[in-house]
Design an enzyme around this catalytic site. Structure first.
Site, PDB file in Angstrom:
ATOM      1  N   HIS A  53       0.871  -1.183   0.000  1.00  0.00           N
ATOM      2  CA  HIS A  53       0.000   0.000   0.000  1.00  0.00           C
ATOM      3  C   HIS A  53       0.907   1.233   0.000  1.00  0.00           C
ATOM      4  CE1 HIS A  53      -3.590  -2.159   2.184  1.00  0.00           C
ATOM      5  NE2 HIS A  53      -3.025  -2.932   1.254  1.00  0.00           N
ATOM      6  N   GLU A  55       0.652   4.092   1.525  1.00  0.00           N
ATOM      7  CA  GLU A  55       0.821   4.677   2.855  1.00  0.00           C
ATOM      8  C   GLU A  55       1.834   3.889   3.669  1.00  0.00           C
ATOM      9  OE1 GLU A  55      -3.547   5.031   1.585  1.00  0.00           O
ATOM     10  OE2 GLU A  55      -2.051   3.435   1.657  1.00  0.00           O
ATOM     11  N   CYS A  83      -5.831   2.286   5.747  1.00  0.00           N
ATOM     12  CA  CYS A  83      -6.380   1.097   6.403  1.00  0.00           C
ATOM     13  C   CYS A  83      -5.689   0.913   7.757  1.00  0.00           C
ATOM     14  CB  CYS A  83      -6.177  -0.124   5.507  1.00  0.00           C
ATOM     15  SG  CYS A  83      -4.459  -0.706   5.441  1.00  0.00           S
TER      16      CYS A  83
END
Length: 150
Positions: A53, A55, A83
């Site tokens: 991901h 992030e 998330c």
């Protein structure tokens, strides 16, 4: 000085790029003192890596490459609310602020599965983190990439 909205738009552009490169629509960037220091787009499909991901990638990079005071002064702009995995990495890295476009609530409404519906701010709070979480910002601009993909 660029605004939060302009950086969020750049994150949305990175999400569009992720789709163009065969991945799911997520993109993020790190800003310190109004300077973009790093960008990332989702590569979970092309790298066959569930943790890829943007992030998470940026939080790991920041923890390795930036000093603690730089991380505390850092803002992560992201196309979608982080998330729980990414929110935890953000807390561990000590990033000062997160600004996102599409909320986890909105993403959950679009997808049948694959979303852990826990807001980023709740993860930060439960971890006793100091990261400020702001959003949604320009959600009406961030949603179409998800609507077209999912």
């Amino acid at each position: 000085m660029a605004s939060d909205q302009s950086y969020v738009r750049r994150a949305i552009d990175l999400a569009e790029s992720a789709v163009e490169h065969g991945n799911t629509p997520f993109g993020s960037l790190l800003v310190v003192d109004d300077e973009v220091v790093r960008t990332a787009e989702n590569t979970t499909l092309t790298d066959e890596d569930i943790s890829a991901h943007p992030e998470f990638t940026l939080a790991r990079w920041a923890a390795r490459e930036l000093e603690a005071d730089e991380r505390a002064a850092c803002t992560m702009y992201t196309s979608t609310e982080p998330c729980p995995m990414c929110a935890s990495a953000i807390v561990y890295a000590g990033l000062g602020r997160v600004v996102y476009s599409v909320s986890v609530e909105s993403l959950t409404e679009l997808r049948d599965d694959g979303v852990i519906d826990i807001p980023c701010a709740e993860v930060v709070d439960r971890a006793d983190g100091s990261t400020t979480v702001e959003g949604p910002v320009l959600e009406d601009e961030g949603l179409p990439i998800h609507e077209g993909y999912f």
